[in-house]
Design a protein around this motif. Structure first.
Motif, mmCIF file in Angstrom:
data_model
loop_
_atom_site.group_PDB
_atom_site.id
_atom_site.type_symbol
_atom_site.label_atom_id
_atom_site.label_comp_id
_atom_site.label_asym_id
_atom_site.label_seq_id
_atom_site.Cartn_x
_atom_site.Cartn_y
_atom_site.Cartn_z
ATOM 1 N N GLY A 1 -35.330 -10.097 -102.843
ATOM 2 C CA GLY A 1 -36.572 -10.873 -102.828
ATOM 3 C C GLY A 1 -36.851 -11.611 -104.123
ATOM 4 O O GLY A 1 -37.496 -12.661 -104.122
ATOM 5 N N VAL A 2 -36.390 -11.076 -105.251
ATOM 6 C CA VAL A 2 -36.671 -11.701 -106.548
ATOM 7 C C VAL A 2 -35.524 -12.626 -106.973
ATOM 8 O O VAL A 2 -35.756 -13.726 -107.471
ATOM 9 N N VAL A 3 -34.303 -12.153 -106.764
ATOM 10 C CA VAL A 3 -33.157 -12.897 -107.291
ATOM 11 C C VAL A 3 -32.733 -14.036 -106.364
ATOM 12 O O VAL A 3 -32.432 -15.134 -106.822
ATOM 13 N N LEU A 4 -32.761 -13.771 -105.063
ATOM 14 C CA LEU A 4 -32.300 -14.792 -104.120
ATOM 15 C C LEU A 4 -33.082 -16.106 -104.265
ATOM 16 O O LEU A 4 -32.474 -17.178 -104.310
ATOM 17 N N PRO A 5 -34.415 -16.031 -104.372
ATOM 18 C CA PRO A 5 -35.158 -17.284 -104.580
ATOM 19 C C PRO A 5 -34.687 -18.030 -105.833
ATOM 20 O O PRO A 5 -34.663 -19.258 -105.849
ATOM 21 N N GLU A 6 -34.290 -17.275 -106.877
ATOM 22 C CA GLU A 6 -33.787 -17.923 -108.095
ATOM 23 C C GLU A 6 -32.477 -18.648 -107.803
ATOM 24 O O GLU A 6 -32.279 -19.793 -108.200
ATOM 25 N N TRP A 7 -31.597 -17.957 -107.101
ATOM 26 C CA TRP A 7 -30.300 -18.544 -106.775
ATOM 27 C C TRP A 7 -30.447 -19.750 -105.852
ATOM 28 O O TRP A 7 -29.614 -20.645 -105.840
ATOM 29 N N LEU A 8 -31.500 -19.679 -105.038
ATOM 30 C CA LEU A 8 -31.644 -20.727 -104.030
ATOM 31 C C LEU A 8 -32.420 -21.930 -104.572
ATOM 32 O O LEU A 8 -32.817 -22.802 -103.821
ATOM 33 N N ARG A 9 -32.637 -21.954 -105.882
ATOM 34 C CA ARG A 9 -33.403 -23.068 -106.446
ATOM 35 C C ARG A 9 -32.757 -24.410 -106.151
ATOM 36 O O ARG A 9 -33.443 -25.406 -105.979
ATOM 37 N N PHE A 10 -31.410 -24.392 -106.122
ATOM 38 C CA PHE A 10 -30.697 -25.646 -105.866
ATOM 39 C C PHE A 10 -31.130 -26.247 -104.533
ATOM 40 O O PHE A 10 -31.096 -27.448 -104.338
ATOM 41 N N ALA A 11 -31.542 -25.347 -103.602
ATOM 42 C CA ALA A 11 -31.889 -25.839 -102.273
ATOM 43 C C ALA A 11 -33.249 -26.547 -102.267
ATOM 44 O O ALA A 11 -33.577 -27.257 -101.313
ATOM 45 N N GLN A 12 -34.017 -26.348 -103.325
ATOM 46 C CA GLN A 12 -35.323 -27.000 -103.497
ATOM 47 C C GLN A 12 -36.200 -26.906 -102.253
ATOM 48 O O GLN A 12 -36.584 -25.819 -101.854
ATOM 49 N N ASP A 13 -36.487 -28.031 -101.640
ATOM 50 C CA ASP A 13 -37.408 -28.043 -100.507
ATOM 51 C C ASP A 13 -36.897 -27.186 -99.353
ATOM 52 O O ASP A 13 -37.667 -26.739 -98.514
ATOM 53 N N TRP A 14 -35.593 -27.010 -99.308
ATOM 54 C CA TRP A 14 -35.001 -26.250 -98.214
ATOM 55 C C TRP A 14 -34.961 -24.754 -98.497
ATOM 56 O O TRP A 14 -34.499 -23.982 -97.674
ATOM 57 N N TYR A 15 -35.483 -24.396 -99.678
ATOM 58 C CA TYR A 15 -35.369 -23.004 -100.114
ATOM 59 C C TYR A 15 -35.911 -22.022 -99.066
ATOM 60 O O TYR A 15 -35.228 -21.080 -98.661
ATOM 61 N N LEU A 16 -37.150 -22.276 -98.606
ATOM 62 C CA LEU A 16 -37.756 -21.335 -97.656
ATOM 63 C C LEU A 16 -36.960 -21.274 -96.356
ATOM 64 O O LEU A 16 -36.810 -20.218 -95.756
ATOM 65 N N PHE A 17 -36.437 -22.415 -95.954
ATOM 66 C CA PHE A 17 -35.658 -22.473 -94.734
ATOM 67 C C PHE A 17 -34.385 -21.638 -94.872
ATOM 68 O O PHE A 17 -34.050 -20.827 -94.002
ATOM 69 N N VAL A 18 -33.710 -21.828 -96.008
ATOM 70 C CA VAL A 18 -32.471 -21.081 -96.237
ATOM 71 C C VAL A 18 -32.768 -19.586 -96.336
ATOM 72 O O VAL A 18 -32.092 -18.751 -95.715
#
Ligand code: ADP
Ligand code: MG
Lengths: 253, 335
Positions: free
Chosen positions: B265-282
């Motif tokens: 929950g804490v690290v994955l959002p950091e890693w998924l920063r590249f996805a930007q707007d798609w972050y929540l979707f991913v």
């Protein structure tokens, strides 16, 4: 000298227009195994659940050792020494068999506060082992109860009701769905538990609902026949076998 | 065997937690501390949801109550060391109150009731501006001192948070091993049977909420002092859902589930920063896939492997028995 352990007087329960239990009265004496038979839908389980505080009866009184226990919750009844099993399997599937047995009696030890600091088995390990051996479930004692075969789970289910050494145990169809070879075993077990051959155990009385006629006739001291929510007859196995009305209405079919 | 490997695993993990920050930049240390705070909060929720089976979607409210209690008290001149127990106590009492609906409703209905509580708590945080600063929040929340040592630095605060997390982890471990742990599990697996065996369903239900809330409250207090600025945003319904996911992803009812879940929950959002707007979707898709594949969470993997091996061994034994019987029969007919 001593009165009945359990006395049920005029118990009634309806579901809308369906009169499930229509004025049932009976007594269970200390140490007695009391059978309840009757066709499906004759109100046996409803009667049980009304006695046990699981559902609220419309009318009637229930006395335990002369004390009025009508309206008490299942929790309060258990605290007063009443154990039970349910018609359907009710074990704690993810807990080991041993833990199922321990949790079945731990709340009878100490207070909520003291239990917070008590050892995990609440000092009930020996008692659990005794029942594990008696019920022949040693080889599965450390497995999750939910992973056992139906027959084994049924044995765990029954054993749990006896862990706190209750004075009265109500068993709803202990042999339902169990293969015939195990039925005899359950009968022997219940007789043993009833005769408390072990040291330091209290005499206990059972009320047993069962369809298996041989089982009931062999096990029970007295039998009550229920038909459509009413008591048709109460008597010893021989009296029930000889009762023409029962023969016609139930055994005859 | 299983116990030994658990001890070894725990020791190695502890050692890693002790040395790791020395290899990290201060943002890394901050992130590790953040993770610990969420482990603590999720441990509490794991008790409520994973062990006691109460579907609570209001955990972030307790987290917020803990954070605001400490922040408001420190702004009023009280010590952090007074704020922390106050946060715990207020959360305990609130937890009991929030537990009452659970005596009447279960599953999805309970989830909605607790969600409603979270929304109400969030509105109080946002609207009671004189105490909470409303949407502007409360800033410059100080970090405490411990025995005269300042916990201001990122490293010092990390070790402090680690210490608190370990202490509360041990307390929970002890509680779960006591008869209470079995009572909570019995309540989850089958409340009607549990009550018929003398388990006071009412007490244990309320306590599962109250104790879970204390963990969230303590985590919130640590959080306030970690980020040093709080506003209502991290304490809303979304955060409650996130915490619930942490428990479910890690494995509800597994003691170390929250450690894994909070990491995801804490690290994955950091890693998924590249996805930007798609972050929540991913992130959402990843969770859905994980839940389909592993409904009991990541920590159920060893159990699954074991179960598969056992069933394979059982069927091998059956096959061997059949072969042996066939061989015997063959001999019999041959003779
Ligand atoms: N919860 C319920 N709601 C409505 N009717 C019920 C309910 N429980 C039982 N009944 C009805 O009450 C009657 C007695 O059922 P039950 O006590 O289960 O009988 P038995 O255990 O003898 O098979 C049946 O007609 C059954 O359909
Ligand atoms: Mg029935």
């Amino acid at each position: 000298m001593s009165g009945p352990l359990l006395e049920v007087k005029g118990l009634k329960k309806s579901y809308g227009a369906i009169r499930a239990v229509g004025g049932v009265s009976f007594q269970v004496m200390p140490g007695e195994i009391f059978g309840v038979i009757g066709p499906n839908g004759s109100g046996k389980t409803t009667m049980f659940n009304s006695v046990l505080g699981q559902i609220e009866p419309d009318a009637g009184e229930i006395h335990l050792n002369g004390q009025n226990i009508t309206g008490l919750s299942p929790l309060q009844l258990n605290q007063r020494g009443v154990g039970r099993t349910f018609q359907t399997l009710q074990v704690f599937g993810k807990m080991s068999v041993r833990d199922n047995l321990i949790v079945a009696a731990q709340e009878h030890r100490g207070t909520m506060w003291s239990r917070m600091f008590a050892p995990g088995d609440s000092g009930l390990g020996a008692k659990a082992d005794e029942l594990i051996d008696l019920f022949g479930i040693r080889h599965v004692a450390d497995k999750p109860a939910g992973s056992l075969s139906y027959g084994q789970q049924k044995l765990v289910d029954i054993a749990m009701a006896f862990m706190s050494e209750p004075a009265l145990v109500l068993l709803d169809e202990p042999c339902a769905g169990v293969n015939p070879s195990l039925v005899g075993g359950i009968s022997t077990l219940l007789k043993q538990l009833n005769q408390q051959s072990g040291v330091g155990k209290r005499a206990s009385s059972f009320v047993v609902i069962e369809h298996n006629m041989d089982f009931v006739m062999d096990l029970c001291h007295r039998i009550m026949v229920m038909v459509e929510g009413e008591v048709m007859a109460i008597g010893t196995p021989d009296e029930i076998r000889a009762n023409k009305q029962v023969l016609a209405a139930y055994l005859g079919s | 065997m299983k116990k030994q490997s658990a001890i070894i695993f725990t020791s190695v993990a502890l050692l890693a937690l002790l040395v790791a920050p020395h290899f990290l930049k201060s943002y890394g240390v901050y992130l590790l501390t953040y993770w610990l705070v969420f482990i603590l909060a999720a441990m509490g929720l794991n008790l409520t949801v994973g062990y006691a089976g109460q579907k609570s979607l209001g955990h972030a409210a307790f987290f917020g109550i803990g954070a605001y209690t400490v922040a408001i008290m420190m702004k009023a001149g009280f010590s952090f060391w007074l704020g922390l127990p106050a946060a715990a106590a207020i959360c305990f009492v609130t937890g009991i109150l929030v537990g009452f609906p659970a005596l009447r409703v279960q599953t999805i209905y309970l989830a909605f009731a607790t969600l409603g509580f979270n929304t109400a708590a969030w509105l109080v945080m946002r609207n009671e501006e004189q105490y909470t600063g409303g949407t502007f929040g409360i800033n410059n929340i100080a970090r405490p001192e411990l025995f005269g040592l300042s916990l201001d630095g990122a490293l010092a605060y990390y070790y402090f948070t680690l210490g608190v997390t370990i202490v509360f982890g041990l307390l929970l471990f002890g509680l779960l091993r006591s008869p209470w742990g079995k009572a909570f599990t019995a309540l989850r697996d089958n409340p009607i049977r549990a009550e018929s065996l003398g388990v006071d369903v009412r007490n244990y239900t309320l306590l599962s909420f109250a104790i879970g809330a204390v963990y969230a409250g303590v985590a919130g207090a640590l959080f306030a002092s970690l980020v040093q600025f709080i506003d209502p945003a991290p304490f809303g319904v979304g955060q409650s859902i996130m915490m619930y996911l942490m428990v479910v992803i890690g494995g509800p009812g597994y003691f170390f589930g929250p450690v894994v879940g909070a990491a995801v929950g804490v690290v994955l959002p950091e890693w998924l920063r590249f996805a930007q707007d798609w972050y929540l979707f991913v992130f959402g898709s990843a969770v859905v896939l994980l839940m389909i594949w592993l409904p009991d969470g990541l920590l159920s993997i060893p159990d699954r492997i074991r179960a598969r091996r056992e069933s394979r061994e059982a069927s091998a034994a059956r096959a061997a028995a059949v072969t042996a019987a066939a061989a015997n029969a063959g001999k019999g007919s041959g003779a």
